[in-house]
Design a protein around this motif. Structure first.
Motif, short mmCIF file in Angstrom:
data_model
loop_
_atom_site.label_atom_id
_atom_site.label_comp_id
_atom_site.label_asym_id
_atom_site.label_seq_id
_atom_site.Cartn_x
_atom_site.Cartn_y
_atom_site.Cartn_z
N LYS A 180 0.74 -1.18 -0.01
CA LYS A 180 0.02 -0.02 0.05
C LYS A 180 0.74 1.53 -0.10
O LYS A 180 0.38 2.42 -0.23
CB LYS A 180 -0.81 0.15 1.46
CG LYS A 180 -2.34 -0.62 1.24
CD LYS A 180 -3.09 -0.06 2.43
CE LYS A 180 -3.44 1.53 2.59
NZ LYS A 180 -4.95 1.65 2.18
N SER B 100 -7.96 -0.25 3.72
CA SER B 100 -8.67 -0.24 2.29
C SER B 100 -7.46 -0.79 1.48
O SER B 100 -6.40 -0.32 1.70
CB SER B 100 -9.25 1.23 1.90
OG SER B 100 -8.25 2.07 2.43
N ASN C 5 -6.22 0.09 -1.50
CA ASN C 5 -5.69 1.13 -2.33
C ASN C 5 -4.27 1.66 -1.85
O ASN C 5 -4.02 1.24 -0.79
CB ASN C 5 -6.64 2.26 -2.39
CG ASN C 5 -6.85 2.63 -0.73
OD1 ASN C 5 -7.73 2.48 -0.17
ND2 ASN C 5 -6.07 3.92 -0.57
N GLU D 92 -15.72 4.23 4.18
CA GLU D 92 -15.25 3.43 5.44
C GLU D 92 -15.94 3.41 6.54
O GLU D 92 -16.63 4.44 6.83
CB GLU D 92 -13.68 4.21 5.54
CG GLU D 92 -12.78 3.87 4.45
CD GLU D 92 -12.94 4.76 3.66
OE1 GLU D 92 -13.97 5.79 3.76
OE2 GLU D 92 -12.07 4.82 2.43
N HIS E 75 -6.49 13.10 2.13
CA HIS E 75 -6.76 11.73 2.15
C HIS E 75 -7.62 11.19 0.93
O HIS E 75 -8.39 12.06 0.44
CB HIS E 75 -7.17 11.02 3.47
CG HIS E 75 -6.75 9.71 3.74
ND1 HIS E 75 -5.31 9.51 4.13
CD2 HIS E 75 -7.36 8.65 3.97
CE1 HIS E 75 -5.10 8.24 4.29
NE2 HIS E 75 -6.38 7.63 4.41
#
Ligand code: AMP
Ligand code: MG
Length: 326
Positions: free
Chosen positions: A52, A139, A141, A175, A226
């Protein structure tokens, strides 16, 4: 890379084997796709940070499928934590609590607390059960980029992941809400699908709710920037009269006729906040992928109820561009 059709149990078996052997599996939850590893295996968890490109100060949420796991992972599952869990799990609420010694430091970034939740997705629950261990998963990503809400979004950002379980589009789309309990106060560390109102209704007499204003970074979900697309993203406001050429416009209802744009995506026909939430990240991914779009504009929503979580993600995604002029 391996793919499989969602309801094929053999493939959940295969994914569980990869987790057992210390590999990484991207899997659907009801919020966004997670990048999972055996939470009790520090070497496996280290691979999450590497893939990540996530900074080591950013702790991971542990996903569980049983209350036995909860008791093993925390030294203090008090009545309030239990009441919150029983009310909202399986579901999009992460509860931060004191960690037990079996939780590796790498999972919590050295904190003595751990964030835990039971996801409300049959594939996720079966994966955890078959792997036989709690699964640490942020997550799926690259750090700081858009959260994935389907397998395609995962593949785009993390082509080297060992395995992707494809469960279609996630239902919630953002989220989890993150809370911590401090005596009689429940701090909201990150807004999410479960709102302050939901929590107050569930536990009317016990808690006072407050958005935490930490002096130190208790939750990187509080970072100002973010969840960002790789293109400039601007929040519409009254000073924007018309959009430049090659703009993509994200609207939440059909009644906004003020602007014209190259490409328009509607997250909802009627400003329905649950629909907006479910389609938010997908609309941003689509704008990011569309080569004709140079700048993205998004309509704001009222910051009430679920609108607080929606605007939290939108403002962070747009942070670099929010205050600059075109
Ligand atoms: P992600 O899954 O990538 O959305 O990130 C997980 C979020 O949970 C991050 O913002 C973390 O800071 C937060 N989190 C996980 N564990 C803790 C903890 N022990 N204390 C505070 N926040 C946490
Ligand atoms: Mg994330």
């Amino acid at each position: 890379m391996l793919y499989f059709c969602p309801m094929n149990n053999n493939n959940i078996d295969e994914a569980a084997q990869i987790i057992k052997k210390g590999g990484l599996v991207a899997f659907p939850t009801e919020t966004v796709y997670g990048l999972g590893a055996n939470a009790l295996n520090p070497m496996a968890v280290a691979k999450i940070f590497e893939l990540k490109e996530r900074p080591s100060f950013d702790p991971l949420i542990i996903h569980i499928a049983s209350y036995d796991d909860l008791k093993a992972l925390s030294t203090e599952v008090n009545e309030k934590i239990m009441a919150l869990a029983k009310h909202f799990w399986p579901g999009p609420l992460t509860i931060v609590m004191p960690k037990s010694s079996i939780v590796p430091e790498i999972v919590t970034s050295g904190l003595d607390t751990v964030g835990i939740r039971m996801p409300n997705n049959p594939i996720a629950l079966e994966l955890i059960t078959k792997a036989g261990c709690p699964i640490a998963a942020p997550s799926a990503n690259k750090f700081g980029q858009l959260s994935p809400v389907n397998a395609h979004h995962v593949k785009k950002q993390l082509p080297d992941v060992d395995y992707i379980l494809d469960g279609g589009n996630t239902s919630v789309g953002i989220e989890s809400t993150i809370v911590s309990i401090d005596g009689d106060i429940c701090h909201l560390l990150r807004p999410g699908f479960i709102t302050i109102d939901d929590i107050e209704k569930a536990l009317p007499d016990t808690f006072v709710f407050d958005i935490a204003k930490p002096e130190k970074l208790v939750s990187p979900g509080l970072l100002k920037s973010h969840y960002s697309p790789k293109k400039p993203l601007y929040i519409l406001n009254d000073s924007i009269r018309r959009l430049p050429a090659n703009s993509g416009l994200i609207l939440h209802g059909r009644n906004n006729q003020l602007y014209s744009a190259e490409k328009i995506i509607y997250t909802s026909e009627t400003h329905d906040k649950i629909e907006i939430t479910a389609h938010l990240f997908d609309s941003l991914h689509k704008m990011e992928e569309d080569e004709s779009v140079k700048n993205i504009f998004i309509e704001p929503v009222e910051e009430k109820g679920l609108g607080i979580a929606i605007m939290d993600r939108v403002k962070k995604a747009a942070y670099q561009y929010n205050n600059s002029s075109l």
